[in-house]
Design an enzyme around this catalytic site. Structure first.
Site, PDB file in Angstrom:
ATOM      1  N   LYS A 172      21.560   1.789 -17.529  1.00 25.67           N
ATOM      2  CA  LYS A 172      19.955   1.667 -18.052  1.00 25.67           C
ATOM      3  C   LYS A 172      19.201   2.691 -18.877  1.00 25.67           C
ATOM      4  O   LYS A 172      18.281   3.101 -18.804  1.00 25.67           O
ATOM      5  CB  LYS A 172      18.957   1.619 -16.704  1.00 25.67           C
ATOM      6  CG  LYS A 172      19.393   0.309 -15.669  1.00 25.67           C
ATOM      7  CD  LYS A 172      18.456   0.439 -14.512  1.00 25.67           C
ATOM      8  CE  LYS A 172      18.675   1.549 -13.644  1.00 25.67           C
ATOM      9  NZ  LYS A 172      17.878   1.315 -12.311  1.00 25.67           N
ATOM     10  N   ASP A 207      17.017   1.476  -4.858  1.00 23.52           N
ATOM     11  CA  ASP A 207      16.000   0.605  -4.698  1.00 23.52           C
ATOM     12  C   ASP A 207      16.240  -0.830  -4.038  1.00 23.52           C
ATOM     13  O   ASP A 207      15.240  -1.508  -3.461  1.00 23.52           O
ATOM     14  CB  ASP A 207      15.156   0.342  -6.273  1.00 23.52           C
ATOM     15  CG  ASP A 207      16.238  -0.305  -7.199  1.00 23.52           C
ATOM     16  OD1 ASP A 207      17.436  -0.182  -6.980  1.00 23.52           O
ATOM     17  OD2 ASP A 207      15.926  -0.319  -8.219  1.00 23.52           O
TER      18      ASP A 207
END
Ligand code: ADP
Ligand code: MG
Length: 474
Positions: A172, A207
């Protein structure tokens, strides 16, 4: 070579209006994933999951998270959460009130590209400053002598304990030096020590795991956590006997949450229906050949796929009379959020689409036909993402047998939350795979804040477990 041959598009005289129908049909074919192909993807996915459970180093990493318990919903106390790996760095304090209720204070901080790609030590110092600033402003440091913090670090980490984990590789857009193969908790805890910050990192939390924990606090039948945001990933409860590579020794627990790191699925390019637009994105990305599944699904990439597709049509003089603009020619400039705006544009002359193209992206002029084609591209890219995400979920449900039971899939992320009809398109694919009555058993739920609240939950559970250990060994 055959890919290029099969991508012949109709050519038109630039003085003529593009044949919208022919172009949209061609694009539809390129981005379509028929039911049979969905099934092939699910079969391959299950194979890859099994490889990951059996041995280290598989493409789909299937990382044991060391989270073994399930929350009761009655826990109380104040816990900190730190969320890194998304769009912002976030520091939060959660006060658990019991009965699934809580209060939250939070603060967001921007992580510059310089920090994302610089030295890890600088990033850790920056994070420590943010936490210091937060606890000072919230007076948290006056309340507790030693604050417990759950650290959501949403990158592939090989965990050796609930608060120990080495970074395998960045994703990312992060690329800090001095972090890969290091224990990120130690690096950050050291930065806290350098600043005399009395905060203990009690857990490192992905997450997805946070999403599952946070949702399970209120809805105990939650069996899976899924992220569809900047990146994509998922986790679920696996039987400990099912994790053949597990060497954690005897444990009283029967199950453990497994962080799949499914974004890397099919890096081998066996079954994913990659187009030339995907290949271009991958080649120009900072991690070519990696995270192939993620690159077709998540918010960081969907806009870029659409941009590549639009540009290909521009170059063939099939859009905007062959005109482009500096913005449209710039990598990543076509944001995934624009696709939602365009997807929701039902005005007769597509005025919101016109605004995105002409005002934001500075394309000199667009016709209604142009805008219809762009809208169709956005729809196709989004629909393909939703169907692929559904394949991942279906694979897990089939693996665990949850597809036969009542269960809830907790899903977090802006793509799921805001992309028009994303949930519905996922459900359609799930029905094609399992039959229409799957919707009576499996439910998708929007789960907010797994990376904040979920991390605080895992910190709480880790702290409780360590206190129990201390009291029994004393
Ligand atoms: P994160 O994954 O960083 O925790 P989000 O879940 O908010 O955060 O996901 C952010 C990603 O979602 C970004 O890549 C962005 O492009 C995309 N996004 C933001 N807003 C929208 C929207 N309205 N529709 C679709 N995608 C969006
Ligand atoms: Mg998030």
């Amino acid at each position: 070579m055959s890919t290029w041959l099969s991508h012949k598009l109709p050519t038109v005289d630039p003085s003529q209006v593009p044949d919208v129908k022919a172009i949209t049909e061609q694009l539809t074919q390129e981005f379509d994933i028929p039911t049979d192909h969905l099934k092939k993807i699910v079969a391959q996915f299950q194979e890859e999951m099994q490889k990951g459970l059996d041995r280290e180093g598989a493409t789909v990493a299937m990382i044991p998270s060391f989270v073994t318990g399930r929350p009761t919903g009655d826990e109380k106390g104040k816990y900190l959460a730190l969320d890194l790996g998304g769009t912002n760095l976030r520091v939060c304090q959660f006060e658990l009130l019991g009965q699934g209720e809580y209060k939250v204070h939070q603060q967001k901080y921007v992580v510059s590209d310089e920090l994302k790609t610089g030295e890890m030590r600088h990033l850790c110092d920056f994070i420590a400053d943010c936490v210091d600033n937060f606890v000072t402003e919230n007076g948290s440091n006056n309340v507790d002598s030693n604050l417990q913090l759950g650290f959501t670090f949403s990158f592939p980490v090989l965990q050796t304990d609930i608060n120990r984990g080495t970074l395998m590789h960045w994703t990312k857009g992060f690329k800090c030096t001095g972090a890969v193969d290091k224990d990120v908790v130690v690096l950050l805890q050291d930065a806290f020590l350098r600043k005399n910050l009395n905060v203990h990192i009690a857990a490192i939390v992905n997450d997805t795991v946070g999403t599952l924990m946070a949702h399970a606090y209120k809805y105990p039948e939650t069996s899976m956590g899924v992220i569809l945001g900047t990146g994509t990933n998922a986790c679920y409860y696996e039987k400990l006997t099912g994790i053949k590579k597990w060497k954690g020794g005897d444990t009283v627990f029967e199950e453990m949450v497994v962080n799949m790191e499914w974004g890397a699925f099919d890096n081998e390019r066996r079954v994913l229906p990659l187009t030339i637009y995907d290949n271009k994105l991958d080649r120009e990305s900072i991690n070519p050949g990696e995270q192939m599944f993620e690159k077709m699904i998540s918010g960081m990439y969907l806009g870029e796929i659409a941009r590549n597709t639009i540009l290909m049509l521009v170059d063939r003089l099939l859009l905007f009379k062959g005109d482009s603009s500096h913005d449209l020619n710039t990598q990543w400039r076509f944001e995934t959020a624009y696709m939602s705006t365009i997807g929701e544009d039902t005005s007769a002359d597509l005025k919101d689409t016109k605004h995105v193209l002409e005002e934001i992206l500075q394309i000199p002029s667009t016709t209604k036909e142009d805008r219809q084609i762009v809208k169709h591209i956005c729809f196709l890219v989004g629909q393909r993402a939703a169907r692929l995400a559904a394949c991942g979920i279906a694979s897990v449900l089939q693996h665990t047998g949850e597809s036969e039971k009542k269960s809830v899939v907790a899903i977090d992320g802006s793509v799921y939350e805001f992309y028009p009809d994303f949930e519905q398109m996922m459900t359609t694919a799930l029905k094609e795979l399992f039959g229409d009555d799957i919707v009576n058993r499996v439910k998708f739920d929007l789960a907010r804040d797994g990376s904040g609240f979920g991390a605080a939950m895992v910190a709480m559970m880790s702290h409780k477990a360590s206190q129990v250990k201390q009291s029994t060994s004393a």
